[in-house]
Design an enzyme around this catalytic site. Structure first.
Site, PDB file in Angstrom:
ATOM      1  N   CYS A 169      35.133  42.078  44.477  1.00  0.00           N
ATOM      2  CA  CYS A 169      35.668  42.661  45.711  1.00  0.00           C
ATOM      3  C   CYS A 169      35.102  44.057  45.933  1.00  0.00           C
ATOM      4  O   CYS A 169      35.544  45.026  45.304  1.00  0.00           O
ATOM      5  CB  CYS A 169      37.189  42.708  45.646  1.00  0.00           C
ATOM      6  SG  CYS A 169      37.955  43.393  47.130  1.00  0.00           S
ATOM      7  N   CYS A 173      37.658  46.515  47.291  1.00  0.00           N
ATOM      8  CA  CYS A 173      38.603  47.010  46.283  1.00  0.00           C
ATOM      9  C   CYS A 173      37.958  48.029  45.338  1.00  0.00           C
ATOM     10  O   CYS A 173      38.562  49.055  45.012  1.00  0.00           O
ATOM     11  CB  CYS A 173      39.142  45.852  45.441  1.00  0.00           C
ATOM     12  SG  CYS A 173      39.758  44.447  46.383  1.00  0.00           S
ATOM     13  N   ASP A 174      36.742  47.745  44.886  1.00  0.00           N
ATOM     14  CA  ASP A 174      36.180  48.485  43.754  1.00  0.00           C
ATOM     15  C   ASP A 174      34.941  49.306  44.060  1.00  0.00           C
ATOM     16  O   ASP A 174      34.454  50.045  43.195  1.00  0.00           O
ATOM     17  CB  ASP A 174      35.839  47.501  42.614  1.00  0.00           C
ATOM     18  CG  ASP A 174      37.068  46.768  42.100  1.00  0.00           C
ATOM     19  OD1 ASP A 174      38.156  47.363  42.144  1.00  0.00           O
ATOM     20  OD2 ASP A 174      36.940  45.613  41.667  1.00  0.00           O
TER      21      ASP A 174
END
Length: 303
Positions: A132, A135-136
């Site tokens: 992701c 997300c990261d």
């Protein structure tokens, strides 16, 4: 056989939010989870884009907070595998712990990231390997990373990562992308992005953190090495939906189409979160889906 107003299948953010709202509404509700409460977020070291946590929060901790809040209002939970779903005068859910009957169902079983299935992938997930970019990606600011894939998701991830990272490689098993023309035009014009064609990841190398990738050319079989700090795998999602195919319509990729009220093709059956067609697949939207599905369930039962 235990009878419920609603059975929620899946204990990720969508399912837990649905559990919270149905329990607070006074419905007799049970949530069935086959593994760990929290869903995909338990794999996140830090969640920084969920409101209310300005310093971020670990994925497992956020999942546990959601579970505790939902059960506080009377939601029952059970950890077991759903083995069958049948429709009739009511819906019957078969599990490894026995059968249950319910008037309504909220399907929040989520989806799984497709894996590369190469050495090092499992052990380095969360330690350089991610699924992701949203997300990261922030954690790899000013570093060099690689994205595996050639579709819209891979190209979108690469473009997003180019806003943070010093260098982004796109590794694709073919010699041309599958992404839409508009996205291709954008990615080809981004100077930070470099393409590695006709190549697959053979092995992910690292001890406690990812250090490099061993790659294999699909035409010559030649192996090569690429030093990167992060690897983002974007080769698709696999929805956990097949067990529901007898009661609801699935799209061509196996996701469940819904309307804006989370209603599926079956009366009294709702879907929420990553298992839905066209889901944004973020924690915040999953919880929103769960709340809407719960409200729709309440209205369905009282109409």
């Amino acid at each position: 056989m235990n009878e419920y107003d609603v059975i929620i299948i899946g204990g990720g953010p969508a399912g837990l939010a649905a559990g919270l709202y149905t329990a607070r509404a006074g419905l007799k509700a049970i949530l069935i989870e086959r593994g760990v409460f929290g869903g995909q977020i338990v794999n996140a070291r830090v969640v920084e884009n969920y409101p209310g946590f300005p310093e971020g929060i670990s994925g497992p901790e956020l999942g546990e907070f959601m579970r505790r809040q939902a059960t506080k209002f009377g939601l029952e939970t059970i950890i077991t595998e759903v083995t069958g779903v049948r429709s009739g005068n009511a819906y019957e859910i078969s599990t490894n712990e026995g059968n249950m009957e319910t008037k309504t169902i909220i399907i929040a079983a989520g989806s799984e990231y497709r894996k590369l299935a190469v050495p090092g992938e499992e052990s380095l997930t969360g330690h350089g390997v991610s699924y992701c970019a949203t997300c990261d990606g922030f954690f790899f600011r000013d570093r060099e990373v690689a994205v595996v894939g050639g579709g819209d998701t891979a190209v979108t991830d690469a473009l997003e990562l180019s806003q943070h990272c010093r260098k982004v490689y796109i590794i694709h098993r073919r010699e041309r992308l599958r992404a839409t023309k508009a996205l291709q035009e954008k990615v080809f014009s981004e100077p930070k992005i470099e393409f590695i064609w006709n190549t697959v990841v053979h092995e992910i190398v690292g001890d406690r953190l990812l250090r490099s990738l061993t790659m294999r050319n699909t035409e010559t079989g030649e192996l090569s090495n690429l030093e990167v700090d992060g690897l983002f795998v974007a080769v698709g999602l696999k929805p956990n939906s097949q067990i529901f195919s007898q009661i609801v319509t699935l799209d061509e990729e196996g996701f469940i189409p819904t309307d804006q009220l989370m209603r599926t093709s079956a009366p009294g059956v709702f879907a929420a979160g990553d298992i839905r067609s066209s889901s944004f697949r973020q924690v915040i939207t999953a919880t929103g889906d769960g709340a809407v599905a719960a409200n729709s369930t309440f209205k369905y039962l009282h109409e």
